[in-house]
Design a protein around this motif. Structure first.
Motif, PDB file in Angstrom:
ATOM      1  N   PRO A 151       0.835  -1.209   0.000  1.00 35.51           N
ATOM      2  CA  PRO A 151       0.000   0.000   0.000  1.00 35.51           C
ATOM      3  C   PRO A 151       0.867   1.255   0.000  1.00 35.51           C
ATOM      4  CG  PRO A 151       0.086  -0.951   2.195  1.00 35.51           C
ATOM      5  CD  PRO A 151       0.776  -1.929   1.278  1.00 35.51           C
ATOM      6  N   ALA A 152       0.263   2.385  -0.311  1.00 36.80           N
ATOM      7  CA  ALA A 152       0.987   3.657  -0.328  1.00 36.80           C
ATOM      8  C   ALA A 152       1.591   3.921   1.050  1.00 36.80           C
ATOM      9  CB  ALA A 152       0.053   4.781  -0.726  1.00 36.80           C
ATOM     10  N   GLY A 153       2.776   4.481   1.043  1.00 35.45           N
ATOM     11  CA  GLY A 153       3.501   4.734   2.282  1.00 35.45           C
ATOM     12  C   GLY A 153       4.934   4.267   2.145  1.00 35.45           C
ATOM     13  N   VAL A 154       5.623   4.164   3.265  1.00 35.18           N
ATOM     14  CA  VAL A 154       7.018   3.737   3.242  1.00 35.18           C
ATOM     15  C   VAL A 154       7.154   2.413   3.974  1.00 35.18           C
ATOM     16  CG1 VAL A 154       7.636   4.996   5.353  1.00 35.18           C
ATOM     17  CG2 VAL A 154       9.402   4.475   3.667  1.00 35.18           C
ATOM     18  N   HIS A 155       7.975   1.526   3.418  1.00 38.54           N
ATOM     19  CA  HIS A 155       8.173   0.195   3.972  1.00 38.54           C
ATOM     20  C   HIS A 155       9.666  -0.141   3.894  1.00 38.54           C
ATOM     21  CE1 HIS A 155       3.787  -0.309   3.347  1.00 38.54           C
ATOM     22  NE2 HIS A 155       4.040   0.310   2.208  1.00 38.54           N
ATOM     23  N   VAL A 156      10.216  -0.656   4.968  1.00 37.61           N
ATOM     24  CA  VAL A 156      11.601  -1.122   4.962  1.00 37.61           C
ATOM     25  C   VAL A 156      11.585  -2.617   4.634  1.00 37.61           C
ATOM     26  CG1 VAL A 156      13.675  -1.502   6.348  1.00 37.61           C
ATOM     27  CG2 VAL A 156      12.368   0.619   6.603  1.00 37.61           C
ATOM     28  N   VAL A 157      12.355  -2.992   3.634  1.00 30.26           N
ATOM     29  CA  VAL A 157      12.394  -4.388   3.177  1.00 30.26           C
ATOM     30  C   VAL A 157      13.808  -4.923   3.382  1.00 30.26           C
ATOM     31  CG1 VAL A 157      11.965  -5.971   1.272  1.00 30.26           C
ATOM     32  CG2 VAL A 157      10.639  -3.852   1.457  1.00 30.26           C
ATOM     33  N   MET A 158      13.942  -5.800   4.369  1.00 33.94           N
ATOM     34  CA  MET A 158      15.256  -6.379   4.691  1.00 33.94           C
ATOM     35  C   MET A 158      15.080  -7.827   5.130  1.00 33.94           C
ATOM     36  SD  MET A 158      17.821  -4.192   4.295  1.00 33.94           S
ATOM     37  CE  MET A 158      19.122  -4.840   5.336  1.00 33.94           C
ATOM     38  N   ASN A 159      16.014  -8.680   4.719  1.00 38.93           N
ATOM     39  CA  ASN A 159      16.054 -10.080   5.163  1.00 38.93           C
ATOM     40  C   ASN A 159      14.774 -10.829   4.820  1.00 38.93           C
ATOM     41  OD1 ASN A 159      17.189  -8.336   7.927  1.00 38.93           O
ATOM     42  ND2 ASN A 159      18.625  -9.467   6.657  1.00 38.93           N
ATOM     43  N   GLY A 160      14.104 -10.453   3.728  1.00 46.38           N
ATOM     44  CA  GLY A 160      12.883 -11.127   3.322  1.00 46.38           C
ATOM     45  C   GLY A 160      11.666 -10.726   4.125  1.00 46.38           C
ATOM     46  N   VAL A 161      11.778  -9.659   4.920  1.00 51.41           N
ATOM     47  CA  VAL A 161      10.676  -9.198   5.770  1.00 51.41           C
ATOM     48  C   VAL A 161      10.329  -7.756   5.422  1.00 51.41           C
ATOM     49  CG1 VAL A 161       9.879  -8.850   8.141  1.00 51.41           C
ATOM     50  CG2 VAL A 161      11.456 -10.720   7.619  1.00 51.41           C
ATOM     51  N   VAL A 162       9.037  -7.438   5.445  1.00 51.64           N
ATOM     52  CA  VAL A 162       8.567  -6.073   5.203  1.00 51.64           C
ATOM     53  C   VAL A 162       8.198  -5.443   6.540  1.00 51.64           C
ATOM     54  CG1 VAL A 162       6.840  -4.622   4.089  1.00 51.64           C
ATOM     55  CG2 VAL A 162       7.702  -6.660   2.908  1.00 51.64           C
ATOM     56  N   PHE A 163       8.835  -4.323   6.863  1.00 53.45           N
ATOM     57  CA  PHE A 163       8.539  -3.569   8.080  1.00 53.45           C
ATOM     58  C   PHE A 163       7.835  -2.273   7.668  1.00 53.45           C
ATOM     59  CE2 PHE A 163      12.360  -6.069   8.770  1.00 53.45           C
ATOM     60  CZ  PHE A 163      12.119  -6.695   9.989  1.00 53.45           C
ATOM     61  N   SER A 164       6.558  -2.164   7.969  1.00 50.44           N
ATOM     62  CA  SER A 164       5.777  -1.017   7.518  1.00 50.44           C
ATOM     63  C   SER A 164       5.690   0.104   8.549  1.00 50.44           C
ATOM     64  CB  SER A 164       4.368  -1.471   7.115  1.00 50.44           C
ATOM     65  OG  SER A 164       4.446  -2.347   6.003  1.00 50.44           O
ATOM     66  N   ASP A 165       6.288  -0.103   9.713  1.00 49.75           N
ATOM     67  CA  ASP A 165       6.336   0.954  10.726  1.00 49.75           C
ATOM     68  C   ASP A 165       7.793   1.192  11.101  1.00 49.75           C
ATOM     69  OD1 ASP A 165       6.120   2.719  12.803  1.00 49.75           O
ATOM     70  OD2 ASP A 165       4.652   1.559  13.945  1.00 49.75           O
ATOM     71  N   PRO A 166       8.415   2.237  10.552  1.00 52.08           N
ATOM     72  CA  PRO A 166       9.838   2.485  10.816  1.00 52.08           C
ATOM     73  C   PRO A 166      10.153   2.663  12.298  1.00 52.08           C
ATOM     74  CG  PRO A 166       9.055   3.844   9.002  1.00 52.08           C
ATOM     75  CD  PRO A 166       7.842   3.222   9.617  1.00 52.08           C
ATOM     76  N   GLU A 167       9.186   3.131  13.074  1.00 55.12           N
ATOM     77  CA  GLU A 167       9.429   3.378  14.486  1.00 55.12           C
ATOM     78  C   GLU A 167       9.611   2.083  15.273  1.00 55.12           C
ATOM     79  OE1 GLU A 167       7.441   7.331  15.952  1.00 55.12           O
ATOM     80  OE2 GLU A 167       5.940   6.183  14.834  1.00 55.12           O
ATOM     81  N   LYS A 168       9.171   0.968  14.703  1.00 52.77           N
ATOM     82  CA  LYS A 168       9.321  -0.327  15.363  1.00 52.77           C
ATOM     83  C   LYS A 168      10.515  -1.116  14.825  1.00 52.77           C
ATOM     84  CE  LYS A 168       4.422  -0.941  16.471  1.00 52.77           C
ATOM     85  NZ  LYS A 168       3.235  -1.829  16.324  1.00 52.77           N
ATOM     86  N   LEU A 169      11.291  -0.473  13.967  1.00 51.99           N
ATOM     87  CA  LEU A 169      12.415  -1.159  13.329  1.00 51.99           C
ATOM     88  C   LEU A 169      13.637  -1.131  14.246  1.00 51.99           C
ATOM     89  CD1 LEU A 169      13.270  -2.502  10.628  1.00 51.99           C
ATOM     90  CD2 LEU A 169      14.134  -0.266   9.929  1.00 51.99           C
ATOM     91  N   GLU A 170      14.304  -2.266  14.353  1.00 51.38           N
ATOM     92  CA  GLU A 170      15.506  -2.357  15.173  1.00 51.38           C
ATOM     93  C   GLU A 170      16.539  -3.216  14.467  1.00 51.38           C
ATOM     94  OE1 GLU A 170      16.789  -3.251  19.805  1.00 51.38           O
ATOM     95  OE2 GLU A 170      14.871  -3.987  19.058  1.00 51.38           O
ATOM     96  N   LYS A 171      17.768  -2.747  14.474  1.00 47.04           N
ATOM     97  CA  LYS A 171      18.863  -3.473  13.841  1.00 47.04           C
ATOM     98  C   LYS A 171      19.579  -4.329  14.878  1.00 47.04           C
ATOM     99  CE  LYS A 171      23.320  -2.705  11.540  1.00 47.04           C
ATOM    100  NZ  LYS A 171      24.256  -1.681  10.987  1.00 47.04           N
ATOM    101  N   ASP A 172      19.653  -5.620  14.610  1.00 45.34           N
ATOM    102  CA  ASP A 172      20.420  -6.532  15.453  1.00 45.34           C
ATOM    103  C   ASP A 172      21.769  -6.720  14.766  1.00 45.34           C
ATOM    104  OD1 ASP A 172      21.552  -8.629  16.840  1.00 45.34           O
ATOM    105  OD2 ASP A 172      19.674  -9.729  17.092  1.00 45.34           O
ATOM    106  N   ALA A 173      22.735  -5.905  15.165  1.00 47.56           N
ATOM    107  CA  ALA A 173      24.030  -5.908  14.485  1.00 47.56           C
ATOM    108  C   ALA A 173      24.760  -7.228  14.643  1.00 47.56           C
ATOM    109  CB  ALA A 173      24.892  -4.757  15.017  1.00 47.56           C
ATOM    110  N   LYS A 174      24.597  -7.879  15.789  1.00 47.32           N
ATOM    111  CA  LYS A 174      25.294  -9.140  16.030  1.00 47.32           C
ATOM    112  C   LYS A 174      24.789 -10.234  15.101  1.00 47.32           C
ATOM    113  CE  LYS A 174      26.510 -12.387  19.709  1.00 47.32           C
ATOM    114  NZ  LYS A 174      26.362 -12.708  21.163  1.00 47.32           N
TER     115      LYS A 174
END
Length: 249
Positions: A151-174
Motif C-alpha cells: 500500500p501507499a507509504g514507506v516500507h523497509v524491506v530487509m532479510n525477506g521481511v517487510v517492516f511497515s512501521d519504521p518506528e518499530k524497526l531495530e537493527k540486530d548488528a550481532k
C-alpha cells in the motif's frame, strides 16, 4: 511497455511493465575497498549493476542523491530524498540506504509518500554488494518484487521481511538482521535450540545443535565401551583348547 507471461495452460497474457524509480544514497551496500585510503569507502551505486544483471522486468530509472555512510547523512540529504520522491513521475520507488539510520530516513519520507499516494521501499545490505556472501542482491530483489503490491507509504524491506512501521524497526548488528521492537524492549525469542538447523563449520553440512545431538553422541560412546568389555569377557571365558602332545618319535 508490456512483457509476456506464460500461464499454466500454455496461454500467454501480457502484463504491464512497472516503472520504478531507484534512489541511491550510499551505505554499506555501495562500499568498496580503496587501496589509496587503505579502508572501505562508499563507491558508485551497486544497485545499477545488480538490477541490470538480474534481468529485472521493471523499467528502472536511477537517481543518485549522495554517496555517504548513513551515519553521515544530514537533514539536507533527507530533504533531498523527500523532494526526489515527491517530484518523481513514478509511483513506485526503491531507496537504497545504509542500515544504521534507515529507520530515520523512512520516517522522513513517510508523510510525503502517503500524501502523494506513492509506495516507497527502503532497502540496503549488511555486507557490501562487492562481497561474495553479500545480502545485497537478495534484499534488492525483494524490494523490487514487493513494492508493486504494497500500500501507499514507506516500507523497509530487509532479510525477506517487510517492516511497515519504521518506528518499530531495530537493527540486530550481532545477528546481522532487522527485527521488530518488542513492547517490553526484548528481542524476539530464539527457536528451540534442539529444533534449530545450523551449519557445521568443519564441513559446511547442515546439522542439528542442542540437546538431541548431545544425547545421541553420549549414548553411542557408552555402547561402544560396553561392546568392548563384553568382547573381552567372551575371550576370557572361552574354553582353552588342549595342546597336542603327539609327536613323531
Amino acid at each position: 511497455a508490456l512483457h509476456v507471461v506464460s500461464t499454466s495452460a500454455g496461454r500467454k497474457r501480457r502484463m504491464p511493465r512497472q516503472r520504478v524509480l531507484c534512489i541511491t544514497t550510499g551505505g554499506s551496500i555501495d562500499k568498496t575497498y580503496s587501496g589509496e585510503a587503505s579502508e572501505f569507502v562508499v563507491g558508485a551505486p551497486a544497485a545499477k549493476a545488480v538490477i541490470r544483471g538480474s534481468k529485472c522486468q521493471h523499467t528502472v530509472k536511477f537517481t543518485e542523491i549522495c554517496r555517504k555512510d548513513s551515519l553521515e547523512l544530514t537533514e539536507e540529504d533527507r530533504e533531498a530524498i523527500v523532494a526526489a520522491v515527491k517530484g518523481a513521475r513514478e509511483t513506485l520507488v526503491v531507496i537504497t540506504h545504509g542500515t544504521d539510520t534507515m529507520w530515520k530516513t523512512a520516517l522522513a519520507v513517510r508523510s510525503a509518500a502517503e500524501e502523494a499516494g506513492k509506495v516507497v521501499a527502503v532497502t540496503g545490505a549488511m555486507r557490501p554488494a562487492a562481497f561474495k556472501d553479500s545480502d545485497a542482491a537478495f534484499n534488492l530483489g525483494a524490494a523490487f518484487a514487493v513494492v508493486q503490491y504494497l500500500p501507499a507509504g514507506v516500507h523497509v524491506v530487509m532479510n525477506g521481511v517487510v517492516f511497515s512501521d519504521p518506528e518499530k524497526l531495530e537493527k540486530d548488528a550481532k545477528a546481522e538482521v532487522f527485527v521488530e521492537k518488542q513492547p517490553n524492549g526484548d528481542k524476539p525469542a530464539d527457536d528451540d535450540p534442539a529444533e534449530t538447523t545450523t551449519l557445521d563449520p568443519a564441513n559446511d553440512k547442515p546439522g542439528y545443535r542442542g540437546r538431541g545431538r548431545g544425547r545421541s553422541r553420549g549414548r553411542g560412546r557408552g555402547r561402544g565401551r560396553d561392546q568392548q568389555q563384553n568382547r573381552g569377557r567372551r575371550r576370557a571365558e572361552a574354553p582353552v583348547q588342549p595342546e597336542n602332545d603327539d609327536h613323531d618319535e
